[in-house]
Design an enzyme around this catalytic site. Sequence first.
Site, short mmCIF file in Angstrom:
data_model
loop_
_atom_site.label_atom_id
_atom_site.label_comp_id
_atom_site.label_asym_id
_atom_site.label_seq_id
_atom_site.Cartn_x
_atom_site.Cartn_y
_atom_site.Cartn_z
N ARG A 242 10.68 8.18 1.71
CA ARG A 242 10.72 9.20 0.65
C ARG A 242 11.85 10.21 0.84
O ARG A 242 12.91 9.87 1.31
CB ARG A 242 9.37 9.92 0.50
CG ARG A 242 8.13 9.05 0.62
CD ARG A 242 8.08 7.89 -0.32
NE ARG A 242 6.84 7.12 -0.13
CZ ARG A 242 6.68 5.89 -0.57
NH1 ARG A 242 7.62 5.26 -1.23
NH2 ARG A 242 5.55 5.25 -0.36
N ASN B 134 12.40 4.44 -2.94
CA ASN B 134 11.44 4.40 -4.06
C ASN B 134 11.18 5.78 -4.62
O ASN B 134 10.04 6.22 -4.72
CB ASN B 134 10.11 3.77 -3.63
CG ASN B 134 10.25 2.31 -3.33
OD1 ASN B 134 11.35 1.77 -3.45
ND2 ASN B 134 9.17 1.66 -2.95
N LYS C 69 18.01 -4.02 -3.66
CA LYS C 69 16.57 -4.28 -3.70
C LYS C 69 16.11 -4.51 -5.13
O LYS C 69 16.34 -3.67 -6.01
CB LYS C 69 15.82 -3.07 -3.11
CG LYS C 69 14.29 -3.18 -3.17
CD LYS C 69 13.72 -4.14 -2.16
CE LYS C 69 12.24 -4.45 -2.37
NZ LYS C 69 11.35 -3.41 -1.89
N HIS D 213 7.91 -8.49 2.45
CA HIS D 213 6.47 -8.41 2.75
C HIS D 213 5.70 -9.65 2.27
O HIS D 213 4.86 -9.58 1.37
CB HIS D 213 5.83 -7.13 2.24
CG HIS D 213 6.32 -6.62 0.91
ND1 HIS D 213 6.49 -7.41 -0.19
CD2 HIS D 213 6.69 -5.39 0.52
CE1 HIS D 213 6.93 -6.68 -1.20
NE2 HIS D 213 7.06 -5.44 -0.78
N HIS E 245 2.15 8.11 1.74
CA HIS E 245 1.73 8.76 0.50
C HIS E 245 0.84 9.94 0.86
O HIS E 245 0.15 9.90 1.88
CB HIS E 245 0.89 7.81 -0.37
CG HIS E 245 1.67 6.69 -0.98
ND1 HIS E 245 2.45 6.85 -2.10
CD2 HIS E 245 1.80 5.39 -0.62
CE1 HIS E 245 3.02 5.69 -2.41
NE2 HIS E 245 2.65 4.79 -1.52
N ALA F 15 -0.32 2.49 -3.92
CA ALA F 15 -0.23 1.35 -2.99
C ALA F 15 0.73 1.71 -1.87
O ALA F 15 1.81 2.24 -2.12
CB ALA F 15 0.29 0.14 -3.75
C1 NCD Z 1 5.53 0.58 -1.28
C2 NCD Z 1 5.73 2.07 -1.46
O1 NCD Z 1 4.75 2.83 -1.40
O2 NCD Z 1 6.88 2.50 -1.64
N1 NCD Z 1 4.14 0.29 -1.51
C3 NCD Z 1 3.46 -0.79 -1.06
O3 NCD Z 1 2.30 -0.95 -1.45
N2 NCD Z 1 3.97 -1.66 -0.22
C4 NCD Z 1 6.44 -0.18 -2.16
C5 NCD Z 1 6.45 -1.66 -1.91
O4 NCD Z 1 7.07 -2.15 -0.98
O5 NCD Z 1 5.80 -2.37 -2.69
ZN ZN Z 2 7.74 -1.89 0.67
#
Ligand code: NCD
Ligand code: ZN
Length: 347
Positions: free
Chosen positions: A18, A42, A100, A175, A252, A264
């Site tokens: 972040r 992101n 990305k 992932h 988060h 997520a």
């Molecule tokens: C990631 C995020 O929070 O930036 N979240 C996740 O669930 N993995 C983004 C991502 O890689 O999908």
């Molecule tokens: Zn990710």
Amino acid sequence: MTDRITIRKPDDWHLHVRDGAMLAATLPQTARAFGRAILMPNLAPPVATTADAIAYRARALAALPKGSDFVPLMTCYLRDDTDPDDVEAGFRAGVFTAVKLYPANATTNSAAGVTDYAKITGVLARMEKIGMRLLVHGEEVDPTVDVFDREAVFLDRRLAPMMRDFPGLKIVLEHLSSKIGVQFVRANAPQLGSTITPYHMEINRTDMLGWGIKPYFYCMPIIKTEADRVALREAATSGDACFFLGTDSAPHSVAKKLALSGAAGLFTAPLAIELYTKIFADDGKLDKLEAFCSLNGPAHYGLAPNSATITLQRRPWTVPEHIPVDGPDERVLVYRGGETTDWQVLT
Ligand code: NCD
Ligand code: ZN
């Protein structure tokens, strides 16, 4: 039983940290053990141009502890209107390491991602030409596709044609989350490589949903079945060159994780290398740890591995429950916070 292991310093090929107070609180957790990390901020709006990435990299460097030699590697957030000339200029200037691709609305702050794959062919052709890596969030976001099948459908519908159209484009499927995905990566290496998170190798969807809903096991791609978990673990611990470390550590705020529509992402940085080491040790595969954590990733990117080393020791310690963050976000809960784990980096 081995109680201590020294490996070349690992890199994290998939990391979210972040901005602002969250960046300051979380990046040092990665810098304590890793040499480099691919940053995927992101943010909304995203880091999408060379100018954005230069500014973001300066903020990341400022968030590091004094004297740290950690190297943040920047990514360009691909949009329908990304300019191939800017991507090439950023790559040639050493600002961008990779691009990305997020399908729009696949995950946290991906609303500005790709909506029309026909519009990105110019960028992909340019990347193929200049030898730049494409990093893919491989999930098909279509309301008619079950959330547990998003990865499998994406491989068929998007990734296979993309690899055929751009055979010289090196790609990372990020992932990896399914057994089908493991087979797909093996079949398409070495053009394709893949990162694997620690949590996709540790938990299955019954852990997430079977005994109360666990928001701190909720991430994208969604945690899948036990057969998927086992396949991912076998892939990573095989040491095969197409699989490498990418934590997807994704902090988060508590409020966002516990909202009615919860965010997520799992924050693993405070124990990431320790989790991987435990997985390899528990499976009797410590001899493959260095390949997965420190060698296969750089090789796929065409970079040299780190020359420094780290040493991990088997000894119990308690994972912190949270990392404090200055300001309104105030704290980030840690994956497995409060639990005891059994490997630790020696400082
Ligand atoms: C990631 C995020 O929070 O930036 N979240 C996740 O669930 N993995 C983004 C991502 O890689 O999908
Ligand atoms: Zn990710």
